[in-house]
Motif scaffolding. Structure first.
Motif, PDB file in Angstrom:
ATOM      1  N   PHE A 130       0.822  -1.215   0.000  1.00 40.42           N
ATOM      2  CA  PHE A 130       0.000   0.000   0.000  1.00 40.42           C
ATOM      3  C   PHE A 130       0.855   1.263   0.000  1.00 40.42           C
ATOM      4  N   GLN A 131       2.030   1.218   0.613  1.00 35.76           N
ATOM      5  CA  GLN A 131       2.922   2.373   0.546  1.00 35.76           C
ATOM      6  C   GLN A 131       3.366   2.621  -0.898  1.00 35.76           C
ATOM      7  N   ALA A 132       3.668   1.546  -1.623  1.00 33.90           N
ATOM      8  CA  ALA A 132       4.062   1.692  -3.028  1.00 33.90           C
ATOM      9  C   ALA A 132       2.898   2.219  -3.862  1.00 33.90           C
ATOM     10  N   CYS A 133       1.696   1.713  -3.599  1.00 30.58           N
ATOM     11  CA  CYS A 133       0.514   2.194  -4.328  1.00 30.58           C
ATOM     12  C   CYS A 133       0.272   3.673  -4.068  1.00 30.58           C
ATOM     13  N   ALA A 134       0.423   4.094  -2.809  1.00 34.76           N
ATOM     14  CA  ALA A 134       0.196   5.498  -2.457  1.00 34.76           C
ATOM     15  C   ALA A 134       1.239   6.406  -3.100  1.00 34.76           C
ATOM     16  N   ARG A 135       2.484   5.951  -3.154  1.00 35.74           N
ATOM     17  CA  ARG A 135       3.528   6.757  -3.812  1.00 35.74           C
ATOM     18  C   ARG A 135       3.243   6.886  -5.304  1.00 35.74           C
ATOM     19  N   ARG A 136       2.748   5.822  -5.907  1.00 32.73           N
ATOM     20  CA  ARG A 136       2.509   5.808  -7.358  1.00 32.73           C
ATOM     21  C   ARG A 136       1.233   6.568  -7.741  1.00 32.73           C
ATOM     22  N   ASP A 137       0.143   6.307  -7.016  1.00 31.14           N
ATOM     23  CA  ASP A 137      -1.168   6.811  -7.431  1.00 31.14           C
ATOM     24  C   ASP A 137      -1.727   7.925  -6.554  1.00 31.14           C
ATOM     25  N   GLY A 138      -1.137   8.103  -5.380  1.00 27.16           N
ATOM     26  CA  GLY A 138      -1.679   9.064  -4.424  1.00 27.16           C
ATOM     27  C   GLY A 138      -2.594   8.384  -3.428  1.00 27.16           C
ATOM     28  N   ARG A 139      -2.575   8.892  -2.202  1.00 26.17           N
ATOM     29  CA  ARG A 139      -3.357   8.255  -1.139  1.00 26.17           C
ATOM     30  C   ARG A 139      -4.845   8.194  -1.450  1.00 26.17           C
ATOM     31  N   ASP A 140      -5.421   9.291  -1.919  1.00 29.18           N
ATOM     32  CA  ASP A 140      -6.868   9.315  -2.148  1.00 29.18           C
ATOM     33  C   ASP A 140      -7.290   8.325  -3.214  1.00 29.18           C
ATOM     34  N   ALA A 141      -6.478   8.172  -4.252  1.00 29.99           N
ATOM     35  CA  ALA A 141      -6.807   7.204  -5.296  1.00 29.99           C
ATOM     36  C   ALA A 141      -6.801   5.785  -4.736  1.00 29.99           C
ATOM     37  N   VAL A 142      -5.840   5.492  -3.872  1.00 25.88           N
ATOM     38  CA  VAL A 142      -5.789   4.165  -3.246  1.00 25.88           C
ATOM     39  C   VAL A 142      -7.024   3.934  -2.394  1.00 25.88           C
ATOM     40  N   LEU A 143      -7.419   4.936  -1.636  1.00 23.75           N
ATOM     41  CA  LEU A 143      -8.612   4.800  -0.796  1.00 23.75           C
ATOM     42  C   LEU A 143      -9.864   4.584  -1.645  1.00 23.75           C
ATOM     43  N   ARG A 144     -10.006   5.345  -2.714  1.00 28.23           N
ATOM     44  CA  ARG A 144     -11.201   5.206  -3.560  1.00 28.23           C
ATOM     45  C   ARG A 144     -11.219   3.864  -4.283  1.00 28.23           C
ATOM     46  N   ASP A 145     -10.051   3.297  -4.520  1.00 25.00           N
ATOM     47  CA  ASP A 145      -9.975   1.976  -5.134  1.00 25.00           C
ATOM     48  C   ASP A 145     -10.314   0.883  -4.127  1.00 25.00           C
ATOM     49  N   TRP A 146      -9.785   1.011  -2.909  1.00 23.27           N
ATOM     50  CA  TRP A 146      -9.871  -0.093  -1.942  1.00 23.27           C
ATOM     51  C   TRP A 146     -11.062  -0.042  -0.997  1.00 23.27           C
ATOM     52  N   LEU A 147     -11.544   1.130  -0.655  1.00 30.36           N
ATOM     53  CA  LEU A 147     -12.665   1.177   0.294  1.00 30.36           C
ATOM     54  C   LEU A 147     -13.901   0.417  -0.203  1.00 30.36           C
ATOM     55  N   PRO A 148     -14.334   0.593  -1.455  1.00 28.89           N
ATOM     56  CA  PRO A 148     -15.492  -0.192  -1.899  1.00 28.89           C
ATOM     57  C   PRO A 148     -15.253  -1.700  -1.831  1.00 28.89           C
ATOM     58  N   ARG A 149     -14.017  -2.121  -2.002  1.00 27.24           N
ATOM     59  CA  ARG A 149     -13.702  -3.556  -1.923  1.00 27.24           C
ATOM     60  C   ARG A 149     -13.724  -4.061  -0.478  1.00 27.24           C
ATOM     61  N   LEU A 150     -13.321  -3.202   0.453  1.00 25.06           N
ATOM     62  CA  LEU A 150     -13.187  -3.630   1.838  1.00 25.06           C
ATOM     63  C   LEU A 150     -14.461  -3.474   2.658  1.00 25.06           C
ATOM     64  N   LEU A 151     -15.358  -2.590   2.251  1.00 26.36           N
ATOM     65  CA  LEU A 151     -16.526  -2.316   3.083  1.00 26.36           C
ATOM     66  C   LEU A 151     -17.479  -3.502   3.272  1.00 26.36           C
ATOM     67  N   PRO A 152     -17.559  -4.478   2.354  1.00 23.41           N
ATOM     68  CA  PRO A 152     -18.335  -5.673   2.715  1.00 23.41           C
ATOM     69  C   PRO A 152     -17.780  -6.362   3.965  1.00 23.41           C
ATOM     70  N   GLY A 153     -16.525  -6.082   4.294  1.00 22.00           N
ATOM     71  CA  GLY A 153     -15.907  -6.610   5.504  1.00 22.00           C
ATOM     72  C   GLY A 153     -15.765  -5.556   6.589  1.00 22.00           C
ATOM     73  N   VAL A 154     -16.747  -4.658   6.687  1.00 18.27           N
ATOM     74  CA  VAL A 154     -16.664  -3.563   7.646  1.00 18.27           C
ATOM     75  C   VAL A 154     -16.573  -4.063   9.086  1.00 18.27           C
ATOM     76  N   ALA A 155     -17.079  -5.266   9.354  1.00 16.62           N
ATOM     77  CA  ALA A 155     -17.047  -5.823  10.708  1.00 16.62           C
ATOM     78  C   ALA A 155     -15.700  -6.443  11.065  1.00 16.62           C
ATOM     79  N   ALA A 156     -14.768  -6.509  10.130  1.00 18.00           N
ATOM     80  CA  ALA A 156     -13.496  -7.193  10.359  1.00 18.00           C
ATOM     81  C   ALA A 156     -12.823  -6.731  11.641  1.00 18.00           C
ATOM     82  N   SER A 157     -12.347  -7.713  12.425  1.00 16.27           N
ATOM     83  CA  SER A 157     -11.654  -7.440  13.681  1.00 16.27           C
ATOM     84  C   SER A 157     -12.490  -6.537  14.584  1.00 16.27           C
ATOM     85  N   ALA A 158     -13.800  -6.835  14.650  1.00 14.53           N
ATOM     86  CA  ALA A 158     -14.739  -6.091  15.507  1.00 14.53           C
ATOM     87  C   ALA A 158     -14.725  -4.600  15.180  1.00 14.53           C
ATOM     88  N   PHE A 159     -14.733  -4.255  13.895  1.00 15.35           N
ATOM     89  CA  PHE A 159     -14.778  -2.885  13.376  1.00 15.35           C
ATOM     90  C   PHE A 159     -13.449  -2.149  13.527  1.00 15.35           C
TER      91      PHE A 159
END
Length: 329
Positions: free
Chosen positions: A88-117
């Motif tokens: 993720f550090q490499a992705c953020a350096r390449r694409d920018g933090r916000d782009a990484v978040l917009r790419d990954w948050l929709p993928r991760l939110l079905p697992g919003v309960a992970a590790s008790a939130f």
């Protein structure tokens, strides 16, 4: 976005030697606690005490780091936090933090309960604090601990509280839930009275979910319910990166309502909250060392600013009072 103090940045740097979990898959709360304390204006000595109190139970980072070509390959594998963090550090350096978040948050939110939130909460605190390294660590943590509840998206004409009451009746008399919070949530989601049932209110907004979580915790001082309040705050911070808001909110609601199903009925009435204003409450919280006290008070304050509900002050004051009682016993 706030700029962290030099003290907080130095302590966060020291905290990097610890892994995201310890014991039986328990969450490392140290980075979240430090950021919350900093946002509440905690003095240097309080930050140091909180670091020491929380660090003593943690475990060192796993030195076994595997290369990561695609983070999706590690979803739910429960390991390789270091390799994922570098990814993720490499992705953020390449694409920018916000782009990484917009790419990954929709993928991760079905697992919003992970590790008790806690994956959600740790990422939200990092983003709110503007700490990119901590955000990458939180994303890595979320990927490795990812787990979804896999409940149907079907909607029904019912208010959130009415739906929750119906589901509670459906699981009444269940076999005992066991394990940590996320284990119990997965068991509840698989219960015949929940799985395959329409659990989504047709009309739903974030305020409704936050008010439902607040009402449940205000009525009952319960450790699991505390996490639903702090999760709603974290979700609100991450919503700008979550893709389609309605879809994201459905995942939050399913996790919050399932969490409430794992809490056993209790006739106990919570103790009355002491008469504190927010200034006094934040001053006390800024000197606390218990991670859940610190995080609840900070979330309650932020949610009060967003929604103006007086019950947020009540739950924060009550939590501070309960910790004061424990220290004198």
């Amino acid at each position: 976005m706030e700029i962290l103090s030099d003290t907080c940045r130095a302590l966060l740097e020291r905290s990097k030697r610890f892994g995201p979990l310890y014991g039986d898959r328990l969450a490392n709360h140290l980075p979240m606690t430090l950021i919350a304390l900093d946002r509440m204006g905690a003095p240097v000595d309080s930050m140091a005490r909180a670091f020491d109190a929380n660090a003593r139970q943690l475990q060192a980072r796993d030195a076994d780091i595997s290369p990561v070509a695609d983070g999706a390959d590690w979803l739910g594998k429960g390991r390789n936090a270091g390799g994922l963090e570098r990814y993720f550090q490499a992705c953020a350096r390449r694409d920018g933090r916000d782009a990484v978040l917009r790419d990954w948050l929709p993928r991760l939110l079905p697992g919003v309960a992970a590790s008790a939130f806690h994956c959600l909460i740790r990422l939200a605190y990092a983003i709110d604090a503007g700490d990119q390294d901590e955000a990458c660590a939180a994303l890595a943590y979320w990927v490795m601990e990812y787990v979804s509840l896999d409940l149907p998206p079907d909607t029904v004409d019912a208010a959130p509280a009415a739906l929750a009451a119906r589901l509670a009746m459906a699981v009444a008399g269940h076999a005992p839930w066991d394990g940590i919070i996320i284990d119990r949530m997965r068991q509840a989601a698989r219960h015949p009275g929940v799985a395959g049932t329409a659990i989504q209110p047709r009309g739903l907004d974030l305020r409704q979910v936050a008010q439902f979580a607040l009402g449940a915790y205000h009525a009952r001082e319960d450790f699991t319910l505390l996490h639903t309040v702090t999760a709603c705050h974290a979700f609100r911070l991450l919503l700008p990166y979550a893709g389609e808001p309605g879809r994201a909110l459905r995942y939050l609601w399913e996790a919050v309502v399932v969490a409430t199903l794992t809490v056993e009925p209790s006739a106990a009435t919570p103790a009355a909250a002491p008469d504190l204003d927010w200034q006094a409450c934040m001053a006390q919280a800024a000197r606390a060392t218990d991670a859940h006290v610190v995080k609840l008070c900070w979330s309650a304050y932020c949610e009060h600013l967003a929604y103006g509900d007086a019950r947020y002050l009540a739950i924060a004051a009550r939590k501070l009072a309960s910790q004061s009682i424990k220290r004198t016993m």
